[in-house]
Write an enzyme that holds these catalytic residues in place. Structure first.
Site, PDB file in Angstrom:
ATOM      1  N   CYS A   1      37.947 129.042 111.152  1.00 10.01           N
ATOM      2  CA  CYS A   1      36.854 130.078 110.861  1.00 10.01           C
ATOM      3  C   CYS A   1      38.003 131.106 110.547  1.00 10.01           C
ATOM      4  O   CYS A   1      38.948 131.136 109.701  1.00 10.01           O
ATOM      5  CB  CYS A   1      36.073 130.451 112.108  1.00 10.01           C
ATOM      6  SG  CYS A   1      37.133 130.558 113.440  1.00 10.01           S
TER       7      CYS A   1
ATOM      8  N   ARG B   1      31.367 134.925 103.553  1.00  8.39           N
ATOM      9  CA  ARG B   1      32.857 135.067 103.582  1.00  8.39           C
ATOM     10  C   ARG B   1      33.436 133.836 102.838  1.00  8.39           C
ATOM     11  O   ARG B   1      34.522 133.986 102.339  1.00  8.39           O
ATOM     12  CB  ARG B   1      33.154 135.189 105.234  1.00  8.39           C
ATOM     13  CG  ARG B   1      32.596 136.415 105.796  1.00  8.39           C
ATOM     14  CD  ARG B   1      33.241 136.572 107.340  1.00  8.39           C
ATOM     15  NE  ARG B   1      34.626 137.135 107.316  1.00  8.39           N
ATOM     16  CZ  ARG B   1      35.276 136.746 108.580  1.00  8.39           C
ATOM     17  NH1 ARG B   1      34.706 136.396 109.600  1.00  8.39           N
ATOM     18  NH2 ARG B   1      36.748 136.891 108.444  1.00  8.39           N
TER      19      ARG B   1
END
Length: 283
Positions: A238, A180
């Site tokens: 995050c 990611r």
């Protein structure tokens, strides 16, 4: 201040004269709804079996505000958060222990919020509920009302501009999975990639196969290899400020203070004017 507690230590404290308040924060990041499957139900899991005396805390409703421009899990309204903590039995003068289903992310989010708003003694059960070897209770606990009044701290919190600045002047850690960060996949947010200058530091690498944190010395070495030194200012983000809280907790285990960018990638990437970096290079 110790920030984690083992199951055996918790059992001894619960049997003592001044047991801690227990919070069960079972939650999972789930894409089940998009696939047509039932979403994870933490409250049902709690009712089916929890550490005796624990009160359930709903991450989506009590540890975060509704999703929106500030991200998928923005900061909760402080007054509403305080009311939820008091309902769960939290008082300023009594220790708190938080646990979840074992991943540690949700428990860390509760730990961070309580510490950031002034609670002096909060720990996370290392390894979560799977580490508990005692009996479980069913149904719903009804603790006595607590007296905790949250007061947000002056430090420890980053906004988008602060995160961007820290990526240039200190170390900004990206706690998501490496793919990611690199922008190879993005299952949730508008676009893949990372904040320019951020360093990939998947939070999964802070724990062993049993879900417990690595020893403090090993964590310190890990973060040193990522550029964190004694005088380094550190921040973490995050996807939505949940797994990043777990990395802030890991840093605390290693004795390293760090700030949390709560809006995280879900806020950053929602604004097309903000730059996006891809690939393994931080820039």
């Amino acid at each position: 201040m110790t920030v984690i507690i083992t199951a055996s230590e918790l059992a001894r404290e619960l049997a003592g004269q001044a047991p801690p308040v227990l919070l069960d924060v079972r939650w999972q990041l789930s894409l089940a709804k998009a696939a047509g499957a039932p979403a994870f139900d933490g409250r049902a899991e709690y009712a089916a079996g929890h550490i005796p005396g624990a009160a359930f805390v709903d991450l989506d409703r009590e540890l975060a505000a509704a999703p929106g421009a500030r991200g998928r899990h923005p900061l909760p309204d402080i007054a509403e958060f305080g009311a939820a903590m008091r309902r769960a039995g939290v008082s300023a003068g009594r220790p708190v222990v938080v646990y979840d289903g074992g991943q540690g992310w949700a428990a860390a989010r509760a730990w961070w919020l309580l510490r950031w708003t002034g609670h002096p003694d909060v720990r996370v059960l290392d390894g979560g509920l799977p580490s508990w070897e005692g009996e479980l209770a069913t149904g719903t606990a009804t603790p006595a009302e607590g007296d905790f009044r949250p007061v947000p701290g002056a430090a420890g919190l980053l906004d988008a501009d602060g995160a961007a600045a820290l990526a240039r002047t200190g170390v900004l850690l990206d706690a998501r999975a490496g793919e990611r960060y690199r922008g190879e996949v993005e299952p949730v947010d508008r676009v893949g990639g990372h904040i320019p200058g951020a360093v990939s530091a998947p939070t999964a690498e802070n724990v062993g196969p049993d879900g417990r944190f690595l020893p403090a010395a090993e964590l310190k070495d890990r973060f040193k290899a990522l550029g964190v030194h004694a005088d380094t200012e550190v921040g973490v983000y995050c996807g939505s400020g949940v797994s990043a809280a777990h990395e802030v907790l890991a840093l605390a285990v290693a004795g390293i203070p760090a700030a949390l960018y709560v809006g995280s990638w879900s806020e950053w990437s929602a604004d097309p004017s903000r730059p996006v970096a891809t690939g393994a290079d931080p820039q």
